[in-house]
Design a protein around this motif. Structure first.
Motif, short mmCIF file in Angstrom:
data_model
loop_
_atom_site.label_atom_id
_atom_site.label_comp_id
_atom_site.label_asym_id
_atom_site.label_seq_id
_atom_site.Cartn_x
_atom_site.Cartn_y
_atom_site.Cartn_z
N GLY A 198 0.71 -1.17 0.15
CA GLY A 198 -0.06 -0.18 0.02
C GLY A 198 0.82 1.15 0.06
O GLY A 198 0.43 2.28 -0.25
N LYS A 199 2.04 1.11 0.13
CA LYS A 199 2.87 2.41 0.36
C LYS A 199 2.93 3.41 -0.90
O LYS A 199 2.72 4.47 -0.68
N THR A 200 3.30 2.69 -1.81
CA THR A 200 3.24 3.24 -3.30
C THR A 200 1.68 4.00 -3.54
O THR A 200 1.81 5.24 -3.93
N HIS B 202 12.07 10.39 10.00
CA HIS B 202 10.71 10.76 9.67
C HIS B 202 9.96 11.64 10.90
O HIS B 202 10.40 11.50 11.87
N HIS B 203 9.34 12.89 10.63
CA HIS B 203 8.55 13.62 11.43
C HIS B 203 7.18 12.94 11.53
O HIS B 203 6.65 12.80 12.49
N ILE B 204 6.72 12.63 10.40
CA ILE B 204 5.30 12.10 10.30
C ILE B 204 5.59 10.46 9.48
O ILE B 204 6.14 10.47 8.58
N GLY B 205 5.29 9.59 10.21
CA GLY B 205 5.50 8.28 9.61
C GLY B 205 4.08 7.49 9.45
O GLY B 205 3.07 7.71 10.00
N VAL B 206 4.03 6.59 8.62
CA VAL B 206 2.78 5.80 8.44
C VAL B 206 3.45 4.37 8.19
O VAL B 206 4.32 3.94 7.67
N ILE B 207 2.60 3.39 8.86
CA ILE B 207 2.68 1.91 8.69
C ILE B 207 1.40 1.48 8.36
O ILE B 207 0.29 1.48 8.89
#
Length: 458
Positions: free
Chosen positions: A119-121, A185-190
């Motif tokens: 999903g990251k792309t 990162h300052h804002i990270g997504v998993i």
């Protein structure tokens, strides 16, 4: 610490998909770029040639390196004993991996890093599309060629933010650290955790640990946005230090499917979008949370989303008729294959689904990893697996049998092909009335003719 100003940069393994894009982005900035590689394929060859930075010949030439070079960037494809790398080390030149260099160039920007096994792309692409639609200035580094962007990398002096697709694969052949640990990162997504890259992370715990480290790296007053429906993510990532970090969970966006179209329900009104599938409805919410954090209002986000067609090779429509659609998708890891197959079947429940998966990566062809695919093609009416015996021989792996594959996928209906011409013949000769085709691979089915195949389906 200020970012360093580099004027003369040499790229070792300049022909890689992300490396040649970095070379072009730096060339666009007016820097003096050189590079080498032992093989350069299209489209990298033509693009580097058009910019005037294609190496004169393929191979490694230590004499290209001298004390006048400000920085060397080492591609993952190079080996630790690369002659140019050894020369750079001998001269004491600063050597960066791709992620280290991106960090170096974005020290004074807000860094948003999108991580996850799948999903990251798409999440990164949605964010870039929205920001571009709204005319916001931003830099980026993404792992796929996106519509509306002529490069996979952009580094400017003035953009206040950079959006980075944060891969968990290794950064370079020397340090062997996951790329997304190096962006800070300052804002990270998993977006999700599903064991992959068995050649580097031999068991699921070691793999999950990389995401735990990423989550822990979220700084004070930073943000971690995570898929709250994924058990592995909950185990690895959240919440560790809730007093210091904002943890934001997301789930599937509220929606309805009508006649093969996905309609999002928002506070204001219903909007029809071009993406579909439960996994993409999560990706949309992840992107929305990031955009909200950087000051994009919800109505503006949805307005931009209406025109988003999807990332290249991510549920990409190759063609469509009244009774059939042909899709191709980059899916190859088990979780992606399952999500993509289920998405197409749920979108067109009345139609037969022919799902063809090519086993092409080291993990997917590995006998001990194969059971991870159990149930992944169950939603297909006609599940097919293809692999090229030459790929197995080239990777020096053991040959797989049809019985083994049926057992691993836990699917007695599975058809197995090892000859791409026989596969093409089977697909072009079947009746496609009220049936859809889904091709999933990170390879190319031994150069199968996709245009002819699409014409046959339609």
């Amino acid at each position: 610490m200020e970012k360093k100003e580099f004027q003369r940069i040499h790229l070792i393994a300049i022909g890689g998909s992300i490396m040649h894009n970095l070379a072009l982005a730096l060339h666009d900035k007016g820097l003096h770029i050189t590079g080498s590689d032992d093989e350069i394929f299209e489209p990298a060859r033509s693009r580097l040639a058009a910019a005037g930075i294609l190496p004169a010949q393929e191979g490694w030439f230590p004499e290209k390196l001298n004390a006048g070079i400000d920085a060397v960037i080492l591609g993952m494809h190079a080996r630790p004993d690369n002659p140019e790398l050894l020369r750079a080390q001998e001269l004491g030149l600063p050597v960066f991996s791709f992620p280290e260099f991106i960090y170096e160039q974005s020290r004074d920007k807000q860094r948003i890093v999108i991580g996850g096994s799948h999903g990251k792309t798409t999440i990164t692409s949605i964010i870039l599309h929205v920001l571009q639609y709204l005319g916001r200035p931003f830099d980026y580094a993404v792992g796929a060629q996106l519509e509306g962007f002529d490069r996979m990398v952009k580094l400017s002096d003035d953009a206040p933010i950079i959006i980075i697709e944060g891969d968990e694969y290794l950064s370079d052949p020397v340090k062997r650290v996951p790329k997304f640990h190096l962006y800070h990162h300052h804002i990270g997504v998993i977006s999700g955790i599903s064991w992959d890259h068995i050649n580097v992370f031999p068991d699921p715990d070691i793999y999950r640990e990389q995401f735990r480290i990423f989550a822990e790296m979220t700084p004070k007053a930073g943000t971690l946005i995570y898929n709250q429906d994924d058990e592995q993510v909950l185990l690895a990532a959240v919440p560790r230090n809730p007093a210091d970090v904002a943890y934001i969970g997301y789930t599937v966006h509220d929606h309805t499917i009508r006649n093969g179209k996905t309609i999002l329900h928002t506070k204001k009104d219903d909007i029809e979008i071009q993406l579909f599938g439960e996994h993409n409805l999560r990706n949309i919410n992840a992107a929305k949370e990031v955009c909200k954090k950087i000051g994009v209002k919800a109505p503006d986000f949805y307005e931009a989303l209406k025109t988003f067609k999807g990332a290249a090779k991510r549920l990409e429509k190759m063609g469509e008729s009244d009774s059939s659609v042909a899709f191709r998708d980059f899916a190859h890891a088990p979780s992606k294959v399952k999500a993509t197959t289920e998405a197409v079947k749920a979108q067109y429940p009345q139609r037969e689904l022919v799902a063809v998966l090519e086993l092409h990566t080291f993990s997917s062809l590995n006998r001990s990893f194969l059971p991870q695919y159990a149930g992944s093609l169950d939603k297909a009416d006609e599940p097919i697996v293809y692999f090229n015996p030459k790929t197995i021989a080239h990777k020096r792996m053991e040959m797989l049998t049809e019985t083994e594959l049926k057992e691993a996928f836990r699917n007695p209906r599975l058809q197995v092909y090892t000859d791409s011409e026989a596969l093409q013949q089977h697909l072009t000769s079947r009746n496609w009335q009220n049936a859809n085709l889904l091709l999933m691979s990170s390879g190319n089915y031994n150069n199968i003719n996709l245009e002819a195949l699409t014409r046959a389906v339609l």
